[in-house]
Design a protein around this motif. Structure first.
Motif, PDB file in Angstrom:
ATOM      1  N   PRO A 121       0.977  -0.964   0.311  1.00 17.07           N
ATOM      2  CA  PRO A 121      -0.159  -0.294   0.037  1.00 17.07           C
ATOM      3  C   PRO A 121       0.763   1.025   0.347  1.00 17.07           C
ATOM      4  O   PRO A 121       0.298   2.465   0.048  1.00 17.07           O
ATOM      5  N   CYS A 122       2.224   1.023   0.284  1.00 11.24           N
ATOM      6  CA  CYS A 122       3.242   2.213   0.281  1.00 11.24           C
ATOM      7  C   CYS A 122       3.949   2.803  -1.710  1.00 11.24           C
ATOM      8  O   CYS A 122       3.563   2.009  -2.365  1.00 11.24           O
ATOM      9  N   PRO A 123       4.196   3.901  -1.223  1.00 10.53           N
ATOM     10  CA  PRO A 123       4.832   4.582  -2.642  1.00 10.53           C
ATOM     11  C   PRO A 123       5.590   3.862  -2.964  1.00 10.53           C
ATOM     12  O   PRO A 123       6.347   3.015  -2.684  1.00 10.53           O
ATOM     13  N   LEU A 124       6.047   4.028  -4.672  1.00 11.76           N
ATOM     14  CA  LEU A 124       7.006   3.311  -4.851  1.00 11.76           C
ATOM     15  C   LEU A 124       8.860   3.627  -4.245  1.00 11.76           C
ATOM     16  O   LEU A 124       8.470   5.125  -4.127  1.00 11.76           O
ATOM     17  N   GLY A 125       8.681   3.294  -3.560  1.00 10.99           N
ATOM     18  CA  GLY A 125      10.624   3.034  -3.410  1.00 10.99           C
ATOM     19  C   GLY A 125      10.028   3.071  -1.539  1.00 10.99           C
ATOM     20  O   GLY A 125      11.010   2.937  -0.858  1.00 10.99           O
TER      21      GLY A 125
END
Length: 251
Positions: free
Chosen positions: A35-39
């Motif tokens: 569920p987290c952004p890329l990176g």
């Protein structure tokens, strides 16, 4: 028209139309939902940055250094190199005149060199004069430091040899026959005058007769009279008359 339910709404299509739903996408059970952004990656209830450099999940070239950033990473060239495209190219520092005298470019860096008679300063770029006289210059007598070099000089009575370092004695007696009234004697760095027997040196060059009769350096008896001559003396009998004559005066 016929009503067909659709994601987030509905569709009105002719009753003759048919609705073929798309197949449900297959879910890979091995890939966990992120569920987290890329990176970033989930950590409890929050998202933390992924260090791609530490995990070696970067595409930096072997000559580059991976620098982790928030949510991403950068490929950085080492010092002395510049990034051209995806490659690191050596910077020719000598083109920018970093050195006072001579510059030698090497991969990723450079070095400065000085001309003979100079040495690198504390900043490794400028050149300062070397005092050869304090570092054992080969002068045989006197040394004078100059900018970038040195000069040898000789004491009075000597002359500098062809090599520019050695000092040779000057034979003053050979250069002129008028140094002394009688005889010239050459010595290291100087000369001296000597007089013949019966004469003494007056000053440094002239000779004067010694009056042995006045100095008492004669060997005349009491019955003799001392007569001084050039360079010597004579003992003359006091009574120079023969019998029957007697001596009455000096004449």
């Amino acid at each position: 028209m016929k009503c067909f339910n659709h994601y987030g709404g509905y569709l009105c299509l002719p009753r003759s139309a048919s609705f073929i739903p798309a197949p449900e996408p297959s879910i890979n059970p091995t890939e966990a939902f992120n569920p987290c952004p890329l990176g970033y990656e989930p950590h409890g209830d929050s998202c933390v940055d992924v260090d791609e450099c530490e995990r070696e999940e970067h595409d930096c070239q072997p000559s580059q250094e991976c620098i982790n950033t928030l949510g991403a990473f950068n490929c950085q060239c080492p010092r002395g190199y510049s990034k051209v495209g995806t490659e690191c190219i050596d910077i020719d520092e000598c083109r920018y005149r970093y050195c006072q005298h001579r510059c030698v470019n090497v991969p990723g860096s450079f070095s400065c060199q000085c001309e003979p008679g100079f040495q690198l300063g504390g900043n490794n770029r400028s050149c300062v004069d070397v005092n050869e006289c304090e570092m054992g210059a080969p002068c045989s007598q006197r040394c004078f430091n100059t900018y970038g070099t040195f000069m040898c000089r000789c004491d009075q009575g000597y002359e500098l040899g062809p090599d520019g370092f050695a000092c040779n004695d000057i034979d003053e007696c050979r250069s002129s026959s008028y140094h002394c009234q009688f005889q010239c004697v050459n010595e290291p760095g100087k000369f001296s005058c000597v007089c013949p027997e019966g004469y003494q040196l007056v000053g440094t060059r002239m000779c004067q007769d010694i009056n042995e009769c006045e100095t008492g350096e004669h060997q005349c008896t009491d019955t003799q009279t001392c007569v001084n001559t050039h360079g010597r003396y004579q003992c003359v009998d006091t009574d120079r008359c023969q019998d029957p004559y007697v001596h009455v005066s000096d004449k």
